[in-house]
Design a protein around this motif. Structure first.
Motif, PDB file in Angstrom:
ATOM      1  N   ASP A 106       5.121  -4.665   6.047  1.00  0.00           N
ATOM      2  CA  ASP A 106       4.771  -5.139   4.697  1.00  0.00           C
ATOM      3  C   ASP A 106       5.819  -4.700   3.671  1.00  0.00           C
ATOM      4  O   ASP A 106       6.463  -3.665   3.851  1.00  0.00           O
TER       5      ASP A 106
ATOM      6  N   LEU B 130       0.766  -8.431   1.805  1.00  0.00           N
ATOM      7  CA  LEU B 130       0.585  -7.077   2.332  1.00  0.00           C
ATOM      8  C   LEU B 130      -0.903  -6.803   2.515  1.00  0.00           C
ATOM      9  O   LEU B 130      -1.759  -7.439   1.903  1.00  0.00           O
TER      10      LEU B 130
ATOM     11  N   LEU C 262      -0.148   0.872   4.686  1.00  0.00           N
ATOM     12  CA  LEU C 262       0.095  -0.560   4.840  1.00  0.00           C
ATOM     13  C   LEU C 262       0.636  -0.864   6.232  1.00  0.00           C
ATOM     14  O   LEU C 262       1.075   0.031   6.960  1.00  0.00           O
TER      15      LEU C 262
ATOM     16  N   PRO D  73       7.007  -0.696   2.785  1.00  0.00           N
ATOM     17  CA  PRO D  73       5.698  -0.187   2.361  1.00  0.00           C
ATOM     18  C   PRO D  73       5.795   0.967   1.373  1.00  0.00           C
ATOM     19  O   PRO D  73       4.891   1.162   0.546  1.00  0.00           O
TER      20      PRO D  73
END
Length: 280
Positions: free
Chosen positions: A254, A265, A250, A236
């Protein structure tokens, strides 16, 4: 070259001189000037074929010059006094690098292809290959560790295979160097080839850039690249999603790989209705 040295005579030789206590004075094989040990029971004479067979304790090395000397007394004192010893020389083939994986100068290698192979024209020296430092990989000039599984030698010593401990990184230049010594003392220069991994380019996004009125049921943004992204960078921290100028957290895993170089995402709390998002 096979695994034995043979010499055929026009007549029988004195086999009594091939006893274990005399063999060292009767048969000598050198490799690049160094005396080679004979295999135990490795010298044999067949009276029927008048052929003398010699086996070396460590077999033949690649790319090396061998000299064989047989004492002239094997053919009797007149031979020894007159023409002297029997001698001849030969050289084993110097292995050449004929192919590689990835190919030399290939510029779009996928990071998932973490298998490096060297294909040689003739068997290489396994003992020398396994000496630390004789196989080296560099990324941008910095040395890269080879995977703990080590180096496989396949096809009777003609293929060397290994992988890298950290894997291949996207958009990176690699150089593989295998020491000349694995090809024997007569090999000139190391075996070297280079390649680089593909630089991922964003080729599609769903929703697309500047899309408005996106379905409120959107679960995640999907990004498709031209090549796999670096696993080390797939966190992320390397994908910035903002909402109204404010960073959005996030999901912890992701971007999620979906296959075919596509990744998904989304905000940890989900997308909000009637809101503009920006992704970098």
């Amino acid at each position: 070259v096979g695994d034995r040295i043979t010499a055929e005579f026009s007549a029988a030789i004195d086999q009594s001189l091939l006893s274990p206590d005399k063999i060292a004075q009767m048969v000598q094989v050198t490799q690049e000037g160094e005396v080679e040990a004979l295999a135990e029971g490795g010298v044999d004479f067949d009276p029927a074929t008048r052929e003398l067979s010699i086996e070396l304790a460590e077999g033949f090395k690649p790319g090396a010059l061998y000299v064989v000397v047989l004492n002239g007394l094997l053919a009797g004192p007149l031979r020894a006094v007159g023409e002297g010893d029997f001698s001849w020389q030969f050289q084993t083939p110097v292995p050449q690098l004929v192919d590689s994986t990835p190919d030399n100068q290939l510029s779009d290698v996928a990071t998932a292809d973490n298998v490096i192979e060297a294909f040689f024209s003739h068997p290489i020296d396994e003992e020398t290959l396994r000496i630390e430092g004789n196989v080296a990989v560099f990324k941008g000039g910095a040395k890269v560790e080879i995977d703990d599984s080590g180096i496989e030698l396949l096809d009777e010593g003609r293929i060397a295979r290994f992988s890298l401990a950290p894997g291949l990184e996207a958009g990176s230049a690699y150089q593989i160097r295998i020491a000349a010594a694995v090809g024997g003392p007569r090999r000139e220069g190391d075996y070297v080839w280079e390649f680089s991994t593909a630089v991922p380019v964003l080729i599609a996004a769903n929703p697309a850039d500047q899309t408005e009125a996106v379905d409120v049921g959107l679960d995640a943004v999907e990004l498709t690249f031209s090549a796999p992204i670096d696993e080390v960078q797939r966190t992320p921290a390397h994908f910035v999603l903002s909402r109204g100028g404010q960073l959005v957290e996030l999901r912890s895993n992701d971007p999620i790989p979906l296959g075919d170089n596509t990744y998904a995402l989304a905000p940890a709390s989900g997308f909000e209705v009637g809101t503009r998002y920006q992704l970098q």
